[in-house]
Design an enzyme around this catalytic site. Structure first.
Site, PDB file in Angstrom:
ATOM      1  N   ASP A  31      -8.542  -4.267  -6.459  1.00 44.35           N
ATOM      2  CA  ASP A  31      -8.085  -3.524  -5.279  1.00 44.35           C
ATOM      3  C   ASP A  31      -8.890  -2.234  -5.105  1.00 44.35           C
ATOM      4  O   ASP A  31      -8.929  -1.400  -6.007  1.00 44.35           O
ATOM      5  CB  ASP A  31      -6.598  -3.189  -5.439  1.00 44.35           C
ATOM      6  CG  ASP A  31      -5.937  -2.807  -4.127  1.00 44.35           C
ATOM      7  OD1 ASP A  31      -6.540  -2.034  -3.366  1.00 44.35           O
ATOM      8  OD2 ASP A  31      -4.813  -3.280  -3.880  1.00 44.35           O
TER       9      ASP A  31
ATOM     10  N   SER B 196       0.842  -1.195   0.000  1.00 46.53           N
ATOM     11  CA  SER B 196       0.000   0.000   0.000  1.00 46.53           C
ATOM     12  C   SER B 196       0.884   1.254   0.000  1.00 46.53           C
ATOM     13  O   SER B 196       1.721   1.410  -0.881  1.00 46.53           O
ATOM     14  CB  SER B 196      -0.956  -0.053   1.197  1.00 46.53           C
ATOM     15  OG  SER B 196      -1.957   0.918   1.095  1.00 46.53           O
TER      16      SER B 196
ATOM     17  N   HIS C  69      -7.241  -5.767  -1.010  1.00 46.64           N
ATOM     18  CA  HIS C  69      -6.132  -4.823  -1.075  1.00 46.64           C
ATOM     19  C   HIS C  69      -4.827  -5.594  -0.992  1.00 46.64           C
ATOM     20  O   HIS C  69      -4.504  -6.198   0.027  1.00 46.64           O
ATOM     21  CB  HIS C  69      -6.259  -3.831   0.074  1.00 46.64           C
ATOM     22  CG  HIS C  69      -5.246  -2.735   0.052  1.00 46.64           C
ATOM     23  ND1 HIS C  69      -4.751  -2.180  -1.107  1.00 46.64           N
ATOM     24  CD2 HIS C  69      -4.624  -2.064   1.075  1.00 46.64           C
ATOM     25  CE1 HIS C  69      -3.882  -1.224  -0.805  1.00 46.64           C
ATOM     26  NE2 HIS C  69      -3.785  -1.146   0.502  1.00 46.64           N
TER      27      HIS C  69
END
Length: 504
Positions: free
Chosen positions: A443, A224, A473
């Site tokens: 995602d 991320s 994610h």
């Protein structure tokens, strides 16, 4: 909301099952200390977590965790001035005869704690631990590394519950007043560090970390926001890049408006994927229209929830978004929406609390305050209520459910006491070793297109793209055997896959 599912999963587990106990890391020390690359890290057993840190760490069997503090200049422009302590945690390689070095993890946010997250999910990285010391850290301004403090716990309860999708001029003024008071509280309580918590400084800390760990190259696993941090590191230190994985990739070409709009589209896509999957396997699934109507009702009349609290529209929106970070959360979303429609907001409130870093005892971690501080130290852009009001229509068209919520999130740096560094980060890394960039087509938080943009910006021969056709994610922790096999071959054996490889 660009943060790793790992951090949210920790808090959600504690909130919904009452998990407790575990390991945490060494603390932030702002006294004058040796900040040279030759400093010796004093590894010791890790102390217990504080009330404001997640308590579900250290649960992987057979792990032996050590913690230490890296000392870094608070301001790299004045290296002999104040210092900041960066909390580290590690588990040594299980096959030391074939050890490659350290593998440094950043789990996203910005604001996620590596001290709490790595031990809790170490089992996912068991293969990697054979040849690497697994290492993570609380970046500067996070958790035990002088975590940014803004409001108190009770004040944060009110702040996150307040209306974040204003419907008229009065509500806009109230929102902007709250945002400015929040920024003033951050300056009052953490003003010393706010100018120094940006991503460039965190990247410099990682290079200092690399040297203190005794590694010639930085081997890295970024998730991320950790992909942005990895890209900035590669730009600043291209010749020091070893084997680096970027998973759940932040688009480095996006400014805050483009990033928020991309997330609105990403969460809308994930919601649609959830609704279709749910309808095929359950008989109590909501529709998108039901969710919209529920949020509208909560805007007018919050629902009762746990411990005398109520579920507001803002909290419900955050809870629904949190549930879309992983398919593992989808059943909670189904139950939570059904319960909220029947006047019980407990499940959606628990999901919102995990998004906001609130534990079951009402204590908040530094997660969201750190996210704000890092974001605002990075980005120059500051938006007025008028700026945002003019963009709401575009956001609403991108996502009828999340559009308003994401548009008004652009207030987060309004009135912030320190300026930002860039309009978009520079991740060009000519001359760096090949870096594996993994994009997930479903995602919600870091939409798939960002992976290709990152690979291209890193440079030809540097960014190597791997696609996972899945949900949630990130990709490595999805359970997909193809992704895990490809990534492990790269990190453990140095086998770089063909650019454009697809796992489905």
């Amino acid at each position: 909301m660009s943060r790793s599912v790992r951090t949210g999963a920790l808090l959600l587990a504690a909130l919904l099952t009452g998990a407790a106990g575990g390991c945490s890391g060494g603390g932030g020390d702002s006294s004058r200390a040796d900040t040279s690359a030759g400093q010796k890290l004093d590894w010791k057993s890790c102390p217990a977590p504080s009330d404001s840190e997640d308590a579900s760490t250290g649960r992987a069997p057979g792990q032996s965790w050590e913690c230490a503090t890296l000392h870094a200049p608070l301001d790299y422009g004045h290296p002999k001035g104040d210092t900041i302590g960066i909390a580290l945690i590690r588990a040594k390689a299980t096959d030391p005869d074939h050890r490659i070095g350290s593998l440094l993890f950043n789990f996203g946010g910005p604001g996620g704690s590596g001290i709490t997250t790595l031990p809790a999910f170490a089992e996912d990285y068991r293969n990697l631990r054979t040849r690497y010391d697994l290492v993570s850290f609380d970046p500067r301004g996070v958790g035990r590394s002088d975590g940014v403090k803004c409001l108190g716990d009770k004040e944060l309860d009110s702040y996150y519950a307040a209306d974040s999708t204003p419907d008229d001029a009065g509500e806009r003024r109230a929102l902007m007043d709250r945002v400015k008071k929040y920024a003033a509280a951050c300056e009052k309580n953490s003003g010393k560090v706010l100018a120094h918590v940006g991503t460039s400084n965190a990247a410099r800390d990682m290079d200092l970390m690399r040297e203190a760990l005794g590694d010639d190259k930085l081997h890295y696993f970024g998730i991320s926001y950790g992909t942005e941090l990895g890209g900035v590191y590669a730009h600043l230190f291209p010749k020091k890049v070893g084997r680096a994985l970027l998973d759940g990739v932040v688009d480095p070409t996006h400014d805050p408006v483009q990033g928020a709009l991309g997330q609105a589209k990403g969460f809308q896509l994930a919601l649609g994927n959830y609704l279709r999957a749910c309808a095929g396997s359950h008989d109590n699934c909501p529709t998108e229209q039901q969710i919209q109507r529920l949020l509208g009702r909560l805007d007018r009349r919050p629902a009762p929830a746990a411990d005398g609290r109520t579920l507001t529209e803002s909290l419900a929106s955050g809870g629904i978004a949190q549930s879309l970070y992983s398919k593992d959360f989808w059943d909670y979303l189904t139950e939570g929406v059904e319960d909220a429609e029947n006047g019980d907001g407990k499940i959606l409130l628990a999901l919102a609390d995990s998004m906001n870093g609130r534990d079951k005892d009402g204590a908040y971690s530094s997660l969201q305050s750190s996210l704000n501080a890092v974001t605002c130290a990075d980005f120059k852009q500051r938006y007025t209520a008028e700026d945002i009001a003019g963009k709401v229509g575009e956001f609403r068209a991108a996502s009828p459910v999340f559009g308003d919520f994401m548009a008004w999130s652009l207030t987060q740096c309004t009135g912030w006491p320190v300026p930002g560094e860039w309009k978009t980060p520079d991740v060009s890394a000519g001359g760096a070793a090949p870096m594996l960039v993994v994009g997930n087509t479903g995602d919600p938080a870091t939409p798939y297109a960002g992976a290709r943009k990152m690979a291209r910006r890193l440079g030809e021969g540097v960014g190597v793209e791997l696609t996972y056709k899945g949900e949630g994610h990130g990709a490595y922790n999805s359970g997909d055997a193809c992704v895990k096999r490809t990534v492990d071959a790269y990190l453990l054996d140095g086998t770089v896959p063909k650019n454009g490889t697809v796992c489905s």
